[in-house]
Design a protein around this motif. Structure first.
Motif, PDB file in Angstrom:
ATOM      1  N   ILE B 207       0.834  -1.201   0.000  1.00 42.31           N
ATOM      2  CA  ILE B 207       0.000   0.000   0.000  1.00 42.31           C
ATOM      3  C   ILE B 207       0.868   1.251   0.000  1.00 42.31           C
ATOM      4  N   GLU B 208       1.958   1.175   0.777  1.00 45.14           N
ATOM      5  CA  GLU B 208       2.860   2.326   0.815  1.00 45.14           C
ATOM      6  C   GLU B 208       3.499   2.534  -0.560  1.00 45.14           C
ATOM      7  N   ALA B 209       3.878   1.433  -1.201  1.00 48.31           N
ATOM      8  CA  ALA B 209       4.471   1.538  -2.539  1.00 48.31           C
ATOM      9  C   ALA B 209       3.486   2.173  -3.503  1.00 48.31           C
ATOM     10  N   PHE B 210       2.209   1.808  -3.366  1.00 50.39           N
ATOM     11  CA  PHE B 210       1.192   2.406  -4.229  1.00 50.39           C
ATOM     12  C   PHE B 210       1.149   3.912  -4.042  1.00 50.39           C
ATOM     13  N   TRP B 211       1.123   4.361  -2.765  1.00 52.91           N
ATOM     14  CA  TRP B 211       1.004   5.810  -2.519  1.00 52.91           C
ATOM     15  C   TRP B 211       2.261   6.561  -2.891  1.00 52.91           C
ATOM     16  N   ARG B 212       3.429   5.907  -2.733  1.00 50.57           N
ATOM     17  CA  ARG B 212       4.671   6.661  -2.934  1.00 50.57           C
ATOM     18  C   ARG B 212       5.241   6.501  -4.329  1.00 50.57           C
ATOM     19  N   VAL B 213       4.797   5.487  -5.068  1.00 50.49           N
ATOM     20  CA  VAL B 213       5.326   5.301  -6.423  1.00 50.49           C
ATOM     21  C   VAL B 213       4.233   5.470  -7.479  1.00 50.49           C
ATOM     22  N   THR B 214       3.181   4.665  -7.380  1.00 47.61           N
ATOM     23  CA  THR B 214       2.158   4.657  -8.427  1.00 47.61           C
ATOM     24  C   THR B 214       1.428   5.994  -8.509  1.00 47.61           C
ATOM     25  N   VAL B 215       0.988   6.486  -7.350  1.00 47.32           N
ATOM     26  CA  VAL B 215       0.187   7.720  -7.369  1.00 47.32           C
ATOM     27  C   VAL B 215       0.968   8.903  -7.942  1.00 47.32           C
ATOM     28  N   PRO B 216       2.191   9.171  -7.454  1.00 43.35           N
ATOM     29  CA  PRO B 216       2.906  10.325  -8.041  1.00 43.35           C
ATOM     30  C   PRO B 216       3.150  10.158  -9.541  1.00 43.35           C
ATOM     31  N   LEU B 217       3.443   8.914  -9.976  1.00 43.42           N
ATOM     32  CA  LEU B 217       3.742   8.727 -11.397  1.00 43.42           C
ATOM     33  C   LEU B 217       2.498   8.842 -12.276  1.00 43.42           C
ATOM     34  N   SER B 218       1.329   8.606 -11.680  1.00 41.85           N
ATOM     35  CA  SER B 218       0.120   8.699 -12.504  1.00 41.85           C
ATOM     36  C   SER B 218      -0.524  10.072 -12.411  1.00 41.85           C
ATOM     37  N   ARG B 219       0.146  10.989 -11.725  1.00 37.97           N
ATOM     38  CA  ARG B 219      -0.427  12.325 -11.542  1.00 37.97           C
ATOM     39  C   ARG B 219      -0.774  13.040 -12.847  1.00 37.97           C
ATOM     40  N   PRO B 220       0.118  13.013 -13.880  1.00 30.81           N
ATOM     41  CA  PRO B 220      -0.262  13.731 -15.112  1.00 30.81           C
ATOM     42  C   PRO B 220      -1.569  13.220 -15.705  1.00 30.81           C
ATOM     43  N   GLY B 221      -1.755  11.901 -15.681  1.00 33.83           N
ATOM     44  CA  GLY B 221      -2.989  11.331 -16.207  1.00 33.83           C
ATOM     45  C   GLY B 221      -4.191  11.752 -15.384  1.00 33.83           C
ATOM     46  N   ALA B 222      -4.030  11.729 -14.049  1.00 32.71           N
ATOM     47  CA  ALA B 222      -5.140  12.106 -13.172  1.00 32.71           C
ATOM     48  C   ALA B 222      -5.495  13.581 -13.377  1.00 32.71           C
ATOM     49  N   LEU B 223      -4.442  14.410 -13.551  1.00 29.76           N
ATOM     50  CA  LEU B 223      -4.702  15.837 -13.785  1.00 29.76           C
ATOM     51  C   LEU B 223      -5.413  16.046 -15.115  1.00 29.76           C
ATOM     52  N   ALA B 224      -4.913  15.378 -16.160  1.00 35.84           N
ATOM     53  CA  ALA B 224      -5.535  15.541 -17.481  1.00 35.84           C
ATOM     54  C   ALA B 224      -6.996  15.124 -17.419  1.00 35.84           C
ATOM     55  N   GLY B 225      -7.259  13.966 -16.787  1.00 30.53           N
ATOM     56  CA  GLY B 225      -8.633  13.500 -16.660  1.00 30.53           C
ATOM     57  C   GLY B 225      -9.491  14.494 -15.897  1.00 30.53           C
ATOM     58  N   SER B 226      -8.936  15.064 -14.818  1.00 28.69           N
ATOM     59  CA  SER B 226      -9.710  16.008 -14.015  1.00 28.69           C
ATOM     60  C   SER B 226     -10.091  17.236 -14.826  1.00 28.69           C
ATOM     61  N   PHE B 227      -9.145  17.737 -15.630  1.00 28.83           N
ATOM     62  CA  PHE B 227      -9.477  18.904 -16.453  1.00 28.83           C
ATOM     63  C   PHE B 227     -10.518  18.541 -17.497  1.00 28.83           C
ATOM     64  N   LEU B 228     -10.381  17.337 -18.063  1.00 26.19           N
ATOM     65  CA  LEU B 228     -11.342  16.929 -19.104  1.00 26.19           C
ATOM     66  C   LEU B 228     -12.746  16.769 -18.548  1.00 26.19           C
ATOM     67  N   VAL B 229     -12.856  16.553 -17.232  1.00 21.23           N
ATOM     68  CA  VAL B 229     -14.178  16.476 -16.619  1.00 21.23           C
ATOM     69  C   VAL B 229     -14.623  17.868 -16.172  1.00 21.23           C
ATOM     70  N   PHE B 230     -13.687  18.590 -15.528  1.00 21.38           N
ATOM     71  CA  PHE B 230     -14.043  19.879 -14.935  1.00 21.38           C
ATOM     72  C   PHE B 230     -14.489  20.898 -15.980  1.00 21.38           C
ATOM     73  N   ILE B 231     -13.751  20.992 -17.091  1.00 22.35           N
ATOM     74  CA  ILE B 231     -14.019  22.055 -18.066  1.00 22.35           C
ATOM     75  C   ILE B 231     -15.425  21.931 -18.666  1.00 22.35           C
ATOM     76  N   PRO B 232     -15.807  20.762 -19.202  1.00 18.79           N
ATOM     77  CA  PRO B 232     -17.187  20.707 -19.714  1.00 18.79           C
ATOM     78  C   PRO B 232     -18.239  20.729 -18.612  1.00 18.79           C
ATOM     79  N   ALA B 233     -17.906  20.204 -17.411  1.00 22.70           N
ATOM     80  CA  ALA B 233     -18.910  20.173 -16.343  1.00 22.70           C
ATOM     81  C   ALA B 233     -19.320  21.592 -15.942  1.00 22.70           C
ATOM     82  N   LEU B 234     -18.365  22.515 -16.011  1.00 24.37           N
ATOM     83  CA  LEU B 234     -18.645  23.889 -15.575  1.00 24.37           C
ATOM     84  C   LEU B 234     -19.753  24.532 -16.406  1.00 24.37           C
ATOM     85  N   GLY B 235     -19.759  24.290 -17.692  1.00 24.90           N
ATOM     86  CA  GLY B 235     -20.771  24.919 -18.540  1.00 24.90           C
ATOM     87  C   GLY B 235     -21.925  23.985 -18.880  1.00 24.90           C
TER      88      GLY B 235
END
Lengths: 271, 298
Positions: B207-235
């Motif tokens: 679990i620690e490996a997941f939080w300290r390795v997987t999560v930081p490395l997948s951040r760009p994808g999570a950010l991109a996905g969040s913007f792709l949801v947030f931008i159309p959701a706003l309007g």
């Protein structure tokens, strides 16, 4: 990384259940005998029969298909041109503005796109109807097409094109005989994407449609606002079935096309 | 050759200028006009036959009155704020639902991955309107969710979900889920498994490996996905008007009503201009994120 655990199995099951159960319920209840959409009263296909006799829906469906075919075809031509310009055009005056205008419609709220196009049509005195919806749909879907096509253009080997030019092709011939066949799967999926976007669009069509050019989403929206109805369930089921068949067969075709292309390239390299 | 190239550039260029950029100019211009009982319902209209004097008179009648109006009537401020709130909450919810799905997909055997991808993409191709509509029968007071919960005995009175913000959250999470799952899956799939092995060899728990390795490395994808949801959701317009109630304030709905019900075009245009200005920030952040991710790939 292969760690298939119970956690993964559970999250995939729940995730796909969440994605598909609402649509399954919708489909099941389109075969319901009762007018009440939430109480099962036996199997019947009568709502499909009523749907086929509802002329308002049939007219709207016809308008929608016309708009989708025209706009996706125009968007594919314009979007492919735009992608070619972006990837191969080099420098030209106003390039930044051009690429900005290609990407902006992708993130633009539909209400703004719809409003601005309507105000344009009114300002130039264009009567609203099928033609204005086609113009509107072409404009936003050409941007999606150009994104799909340019990602394919970026990844392909430019020297093949140069070889064709060296061997005496005109630029247009080189495009038609060499580039187009290679990017064709992308052009086709761009067309499909534009087609679905057009079929699907409610907001922009509502702004740009005239009184005599109601599309299917506009018709569905106005009847759904009053509540759930089994006829709409039947209509939705038909649309889901068409899309499922279309997407699955398109992906099979493109998979085969890509495999064939890979094989041909291999053979060409060996020769 | 030169003529061919100019033709290739000019056709899409002029198309976008005429049907994308010019319309915005018109929206901006009308947002500075006054409402009038006329066709079209705003003042002033440009009279080119009067020459320069006409243009000058036209310009002198434009003002920022409608923007002042937006700040005076707190309906608009509340609508912008509640749209932002709804968009943020539903983006976080989509992330929470989407991440485990993407994670499960990336860890599935390679044989199944194309099929799982297909299953995520398929709903995206089906009509947005139908996917929202599907929830109307589930969430209503006598809908399937309540029937099911009453039947199991978890609740004794039906839950009121339809026509509330909760229904809007569910609708947004459901319809935008593929936009979140696909970018996260793309980063997770590329993740080098030996990094996780290294972390575990060095004494990390799973679990620690997941939080300290997987999560930081997948951040760009999570950010991109969040913007792709947030931008159309706003309007967003369809979801709040079908699943939300009369108390659900979202700016897309306000703009629609201002235009179609009140027929106040200048105010509707001003609402659109302000919405666009709010969206510029997340759009720029999104593009930066994409560029950074692209450079990291090289």
């Amino acid at each position: 990384m292969k760690r298939f655990t119970w956690f993964n199995a559970v999250s995939l099951t729940l995730g796909f259940a969440f994605l598909y159960i609402p649509m399954l319920i919708l489909i099941i209840f389109s075969f319901n005998e009762s007018k009440l959409v939430t109480v099962w009263a036996g199997f019947s296909t009568k709502w499909y029969g009523e749907l086929l006799q509802n002329e308002a829906f049939l007219d709207a469906a016809w308008v929608t298909i016309k708009v989708a075919v025209l706009s996706s075809t125009a968007a594919t031509v314009l979007g492919t041109m735009a992608a070619y310009v972006i990837v191969r055009g080099g420098r030209f005056y106003g390039r930044t503005l051009f690429s900005g205008m290609i990407y902006a419609p992708l993130v633009m709220p539909e209400v703004i796109t719809g409003l601005s196009l309507l105000l344009l049509f009114i300002a130039i005195g264009l009567d609203r109807g099928v033609f204005t919806i086609v113009l509107a749909h072409t404009t936003f879907s050409m941007c999606y097409v150009s994104v799909v096509v340019s990602s394919r253009l970026v990844s392909f080997d430019r020297s093949v094109e140069e070889a064709a030019l060296d061997l005496g092709c005109t630029p247009f011939e080189a495009f038609r005989l060499v580039t187009l066949p290679i990017i064709f799967p992308a052009v086709l999926s761009g067309w499909l994407l534009a087609f679905t976007l057009s079929l699907d669009d409610l907001v922009i069509a509502s702004f740009t449609a005239g009184p005599s050019s109601t599309t299917l989403p506009i018709k569905i929206f106005s009847s759904v606002r009053l509540g759930v109805s089994p006829e709409i369930n039947a209509l939705s089921t038909i649309m889901i079935a068409i899309v499922a068949v279309g997407v699955i067969s398109a992906s099979l075709v493109s998979k085969r096309a890509i495999a064939r292309q890979a094989k041909e390239t291999q053979e060409a390299v060996r020769a | 050759m030169r003529a061919g190239k100019s033709f290739l550039i000019l056709v899409p260029y002029l198309w976008l200028l005429a049907l994308f950029l010019v319309p915005f100019g018109i929206v901006f211009k009308i947002s500075l006009s006054d409402t009038a009982l006329a066709i079209p319902p705003y003042m002033p209209t440009l009279d080119l036959s009067a020459g320069w004097a006409g243009v000058r008179e036209f310009l002198s009648e434009l003002d920022f009155e409608n923007y002042v109006f937006l700040t005076e009537d707190d309906l608009y401020f509340k609508a912008y704020m509640s749209s932002l709130g709804i968009a943020i909450v539903s983006t976080l919810l989509t992330l929470m639902v989407g991440y485990p799905i993407a994670y499960g997909m990336a860890n599935a055997s390679e044989r199944f991955r194309p099929m799982l991808m297909m299953l995520v993409i398929l709903p995206f191709w089906t009509s947005f309107l139908i996917r929202v509509y599907a929830w109307m029968g589930i969430l209503s007071n006598e809908g399937f969710l309540n029937q099911f919960l009453l039947w199991t005995g978890i609740i004794s009175d039906p839950l009121v979900i339809m026509n509330t913000n909760t229904a809007v959250y569910i609708g947004i999470v459901y319809t935008y889920l593929p936009f979140m799952v696909l970018p996260i899956y793309a980063t997770l799939e590329k993740l080098d498994g030996s990094l996780l092995e290294a972390a575990e060899d060095l004494g990390c728990g799973r679990i620690e490996a997941f939080w300290r390795v997987t999560v930081p490395l997948s951040r760009p994808g999570a950010l991109a996905g969040s913007f792709l949801v947030f931008i159309p959701a706003l309007g967003e317009f369809v979801i709040p008007s079908l699943l939300g109630g009369s108390s659900t304030l979202m700016i897309g709905k306000v703009l629609w009503e201002e235009f179609f019900s009140n027929r106040d075009w200048p105010v509707a245009s001003a609402v659109a201009v302000v919405l666009l200005m709010i969206l510029i920030v997340p759009i720029i952040l999104f593009q930066r994120n994409q560029q950074a991710a692209q450079e990291a790939d090289k």
